[in-house]
Design a protein around this motif. Structure first.
Motif, PDB file in Angstrom:
ATOM      1  N   ALA A  59      45.149   0.737 -26.917  1.00  0.00           N
ATOM      2  CA  ALA A  59      44.454   0.171 -28.087  1.00  0.00           C
ATOM      3  C   ALA A  59      42.950   0.139 -27.847  1.00  0.00           C
ATOM      4  O   ALA A  59      42.159   0.482 -28.738  1.00  0.00           O
ATOM      5  CB  ALA A  59      44.985  -1.226 -28.386  1.00  0.00           C
ATOM      6  N   TYR A  60      42.541  -0.254 -26.653  1.00  0.00           N
ATOM      7  CA  TYR A  60      41.115  -0.302 -26.312  1.00  0.00           C
ATOM      8  C   TYR A  60      40.494   1.095 -26.395  1.00  0.00           C
ATOM      9  O   TYR A  60      39.437   1.286 -27.008  1.00  0.00           O
ATOM     10  CB  TYR A  60      40.931  -0.901 -24.914  1.00  0.00           C
ATOM     11  N   LEU A  61      41.150   2.066 -25.796  1.00  0.00           N
ATOM     12  CA  LEU A  61      40.620   3.427 -25.803  1.00  0.00           C
ATOM     13  C   LEU A  61      40.642   4.037 -27.208  1.00  0.00           C
ATOM     14  O   LEU A  61      39.723   4.772 -27.576  1.00  0.00           O
ATOM     15  CB  LEU A  61      41.373   4.304 -24.808  1.00  0.00           C
ATOM     16  N   ASP A  62      41.661   3.725 -27.996  1.00  0.00           N
ATOM     17  CA  ASP A  62      41.686   4.194 -29.392  1.00  0.00           C
ATOM     18  C   ASP A  62      40.498   3.635 -30.158  1.00  0.00           C
ATOM     19  O   ASP A  62      39.826   4.347 -30.907  1.00  0.00           O
ATOM     20  CB  ASP A  62      42.993   3.799 -30.081  1.00  0.00           C
ATOM     21  N   GLY A  63      40.223   2.343 -29.984  1.00  0.00           N
ATOM     22  CA  GLY A  63      39.073   1.742 -30.644  1.00  0.00           C
ATOM     23  C   GLY A  63      37.761   2.304 -30.126  1.00  0.00           C
ATOM     24  O   GLY A  63      36.839   2.579 -30.892  1.00  0.00           O
ATOM     25  N   TYR A  64      37.676   2.484 -28.821  1.00  0.00           N
ATOM     26  CA  TYR A  64      36.454   3.010 -28.208  1.00  0.00           C
ATOM     27  C   TYR A  64      36.128   4.389 -28.762  1.00  0.00           C
ATOM     28  O   TYR A  64      34.987   4.690 -29.108  1.00  0.00           O
ATOM     29  CB  TYR A  64      36.617   3.068 -26.690  1.00  0.00           C
ATOM     30  N   THR A  65      37.143   5.238 -28.869  1.00  0.00           N
ATOM     31  CA  THR A  65      36.896   6.613 -29.306  1.00  0.00           C
ATOM     32  C   THR A  65      36.564   6.705 -30.791  1.00  0.00           C
ATOM     33  O   THR A  65      36.127   7.762 -31.253  1.00  0.00           O
ATOM     34  CB  THR A  65      38.090   7.529 -28.972  1.00  0.00           C
ATOM     35  N   GLN A  66      36.732   5.627 -31.526  1.00  0.00           N
ATOM     36  CA  GLN A  66      36.270   5.617 -32.914  1.00  0.00           C
ATOM     37  C   GLN A  66      34.753   5.505 -32.979  1.00  0.00           C
ATOM     38  O   GLN A  66      34.146   5.837 -33.994  1.00  0.00           O
ATOM     39  CB  GLN A  66      36.923   4.468 -33.686  1.00  0.00           C
ATOM     40  N   VAL A  67      34.153   5.042 -31.889  1.00  0.00           N
ATOM     41  CA  VAL A  67      32.704   4.892 -31.819  1.00  0.00           C
ATOM     42  C   VAL A  67      32.067   6.009 -30.993  1.00  0.00           C
ATOM     43  O   VAL A  67      31.024   6.543 -31.344  1.00  0.00           O
ATOM     44  CB  VAL A  67      32.326   3.512 -31.224  1.00  0.00           C
ATOM     45  N   ARG A  68      32.714   6.348 -29.891  1.00  0.00           N
ATOM     46  CA  ARG A  68      32.169   7.363 -28.986  1.00  0.00           C
ATOM     47  C   ARG A  68      33.314   8.136 -28.363  1.00  0.00           C
ATOM     48  O   ARG A  68      34.266   7.536 -27.849  1.00  0.00           O
ATOM     49  CB  ARG A  68      31.357   6.680 -27.882  1.00  0.00           C
ATOM     50  N   PRO A  69      33.228   9.466 -28.376  1.00  0.00           N
ATOM     51  CA  PRO A  69      34.315  10.243 -27.758  1.00  0.00           C
ATOM     52  C   PRO A  69      34.287  10.122 -26.238  1.00  0.00           C
ATOM     53  O   PRO A  69      33.237   9.897 -25.639  1.00  0.00           O
ATOM     54  CB  PRO A  69      34.016  11.678 -28.201  1.00  0.00           C
ATOM     55  N   LEU A  70      35.444  10.250 -25.645  1.00  0.00           N
ATOM     56  CA  LEU A  70      35.541  10.291 -24.195  1.00  0.00           C
ATOM     57  C   LEU A  70      35.323  11.724 -23.730  1.00  0.00           C
ATOM     58  O   LEU A  70      35.597  12.667 -24.472  1.00  0.00           O
ATOM     59  CB  LEU A  70      36.920   9.804 -23.750  1.00  0.00           C
ATOM     60  N   PRO A  71      34.841  11.904 -22.503  1.00  0.00           N
ATOM     61  CA  PRO A  71      34.690  13.270 -22.010  1.00  0.00           C
ATOM     62  C   PRO A  71      36.054  13.946 -21.910  1.00  0.00           C
ATOM     63  O   PRO A  71      37.083  13.278 -21.749  1.00  0.00           O
ATOM     64  CB  PRO A  71      34.045  13.098 -20.630  1.00  0.00           C
ATOM     65  N   ALA A  72      36.066  15.256 -21.995  1.00  0.00           N
ATOM     66  CA  ALA A  72      37.318  16.013 -21.976  1.00  0.00           C
ATOM     67  C   ALA A  72      38.147  15.715 -20.729  1.00  0.00           C
ATOM     68  O   ALA A  72      39.371  15.689 -20.789  1.00  0.00           O
ATOM     69  CB  ALA A  72      37.028  17.508 -22.068  1.00  0.00           C
ATOM     70  N   ASP A  73      37.510  15.454 -19.610  1.00  0.00           N
ATOM     71  CA  ASP A  73      38.215  15.228 -18.349  1.00  0.00           C
ATOM     72  C   ASP A  73      38.323  13.738 -17.989  1.00  0.00           C
ATOM     73  O   ASP A  73      38.468  13.390 -16.831  1.00  0.00           O
ATOM     74  CB  ASP A  73      37.552  16.002 -17.223  1.00  0.00           C
ATOM     75  N   TRP A  74      38.302  12.862 -18.981  1.00  0.00           N
ATOM     76  CA  TRP A  74      38.287  11.427 -18.711  1.00  0.00           C
ATOM     77  C   TRP A  74      39.511  10.967 -17.931  1.00  0.00           C
ATOM     78  O   TRP A  74      39.406  10.064 -17.103  1.00  0.00           O
ATOM     79  CB  TRP A  74      38.120  10.617 -19.993  1.00  0.00           C
ATOM     80  N   THR A  75      40.660  11.589 -18.151  1.00  0.00           N
ATOM     81  CA  THR A  75      41.860  11.142 -17.433  1.00  0.00           C
ATOM     82  C   THR A  75      41.740  11.424 -15.932  1.00  0.00           C
ATOM     83  O   THR A  75      42.234  10.657 -15.121  1.00  0.00           O
ATOM     84  CB  THR A  75      43.133  11.806 -17.986  1.00  0.00           C
ATOM     85  N   ARG A  76      41.046  12.489 -15.580  1.00  0.00           N
ATOM     86  CA  ARG A  76      40.822  12.808 -14.169  1.00  0.00           C
ATOM     87  C   ARG A  76      39.762  11.894 -13.566  1.00  0.00           C
ATOM     88  O   ARG A  76      39.824  11.523 -12.399  1.00  0.00           O
ATOM     89  CB  ARG A  76      40.387  14.265 -14.024  1.00  0.00           C
ATOM     90  N   LEU A  77      38.794  11.490 -14.389  1.00  0.00           N
ATOM     91  CA  LEU A  77      37.675  10.689 -13.897  1.00  0.00           C
ATOM     92  C   LEU A  77      37.950   9.190 -13.847  1.00  0.00           C
ATOM     93  O   LEU A  77      37.284   8.468 -13.112  1.00  0.00           O
ATOM     94  CB  LEU A  77      36.440  10.926 -14.776  1.00  0.00           C
ATOM     95  N   LEU A  78      38.897   8.705 -14.634  1.00  0.00           N
ATOM     96  CA  LEU A  78      39.117   7.258 -14.701  1.00  0.00           C
ATOM     97  C   LEU A  78      39.450   6.668 -13.335  1.00  0.00           C
ATOM     98  O   LEU A  78      38.886   5.646 -12.942  1.00  0.00           O
ATOM     99  CB  LEU A  78      40.218   6.921 -15.712  1.00  0.00           C
ATOM    100  N   GLU A  79      40.349   7.289 -12.614  1.00  0.00           N
ATOM    101  CA  GLU A  79      40.774   6.731 -11.329  1.00  0.00           C
ATOM    102  C   GLU A  79      39.605   6.570 -10.345  1.00  0.00           C
ATOM    103  O   GLU A  79      39.457   5.495  -9.746  1.00  0.00           O
ATOM    104  CB  GLU A  79      41.894   7.577 -10.740  1.00  0.00           C
ATOM    105  N   PRO A  80      38.741   7.572 -10.163  1.00  0.00           N
ATOM    106  CA  PRO A  80      37.595   7.350  -9.266  1.00  0.00           C
ATOM    107  C   PRO A  80      36.681   6.218  -9.744  1.00  0.00           C
ATOM    108  O   PRO A  80      36.116   5.490  -8.926  1.00  0.00           O
ATOM    109  CB  PRO A  80      36.854   8.694  -9.285  1.00  0.00           C
ATOM    110  N   TYR A  81      36.554   6.040 -11.058  1.00  0.00           N
ATOM    111  CA  TYR A  81      35.729   4.934 -11.554  1.00  0.00           C
ATOM    112  C   TYR A  81      36.407   3.585 -11.329  1.00  0.00           C
ATOM    113  O   TYR A  81      35.724   2.581 -11.097  1.00  0.00           O
ATOM    114  CB  TYR A  81      35.358   5.139 -13.021  1.00  0.00           C
ATOM    115  N   LEU A  82      37.721   3.534 -11.365  1.00  0.00           N
ATOM    116  CA  LEU A  82      38.430   2.295 -11.013  1.00  0.00           C
ATOM    117  C   LEU A  82      38.181   1.939  -9.551  1.00  0.00           C
ATOM    118  O   LEU A  82      37.948   0.770  -9.213  1.00  0.00           O
ATOM    119  CB  LEU A  82      39.933   2.443 -11.276  1.00  0.00           C
ATOM    120  N   LEU A  83      38.211   2.931  -8.685  1.00  0.00           N
ATOM    121  CA  LEU A  83      37.902   2.696  -7.271  1.00  0.00           C
ATOM    122  C   LEU A  83      36.449   2.261  -7.091  1.00  0.00           C
ATOM    123  O   LEU A  83      36.163   1.352  -6.302  1.00  0.00           O
ATOM    124  CB  LEU A  83      38.162   3.968  -6.459  1.00  0.00           C
TER     125      LEU A  83
END
Length: 133
Positions: A59-83
């Motif tokens: 739900a958060y990401l759906d709302g976020y992407t209504q304002v700003r798109p995520l980068p194409a590789d966001w699923t690969r990048l999320l984990e390093p940003y969590l770390l």
């Protein structure tokens, strides 16, 4: 980016909506760090209810992407940003605990949890908060 966008820095506004406080960590950087910070913060409380975290995150990401798109590789990048977010927390608590009794009361457990999560990640397990898309 806000730089410290966790649930304690979000307040409910009287007219509805959400306001942000605590801008001392604002600066330039990749916005996925703010996304990872929100998700990490919520993961620690929502993961106790089966499916709660994933439902919130989607739900958060759906709302976020209504304002700003995520980068194409966001699923690969999320984990390093969590770390990275947890590395920032380690830095904060190790500096604050010796001079702040409140932080000192929860710091040892938080440090142990982060180190255990990082160790599990190095052993091939997904990092907490990873959505596994």
């Amino acid at each position: 980016m806000h730089g410290d966008l966790h649930r304690e820095n979000m307040i409910a506004l009287p007219a509805g909506g959400v306001g942000l406080i605590d801008f001392d960590d604002c600066g330039t950087g990749h916005y996925l760090l703010d996304i990872a910070t929100v998700l990490s913060s919520v993961h620690r409380i929502a993961d106790t209810e089966p499916g709660g975290y994933v439902a919130f995150a989607r739900a958060y990401l759906d709302g976020y992407t209504q304002v700003r798109p995520l980068p194409a590789d966001w699923t690969r990048l999320l984990e390093p940003y969590l770390l990275l977010r947890d590395a920032f927390i380690l830095n904060f608590v190790t500096q604050a605990a010796p001079v702040n009794a409140d932080v000192a009361s929860w710091a040892p457990r938080r440090i142990a949890d982060i180190v255990a999560n990082m160790q599990a990640y190095l052993e091939g397990h997904p990092y907490p908060g990873n959505l596994g898309y």
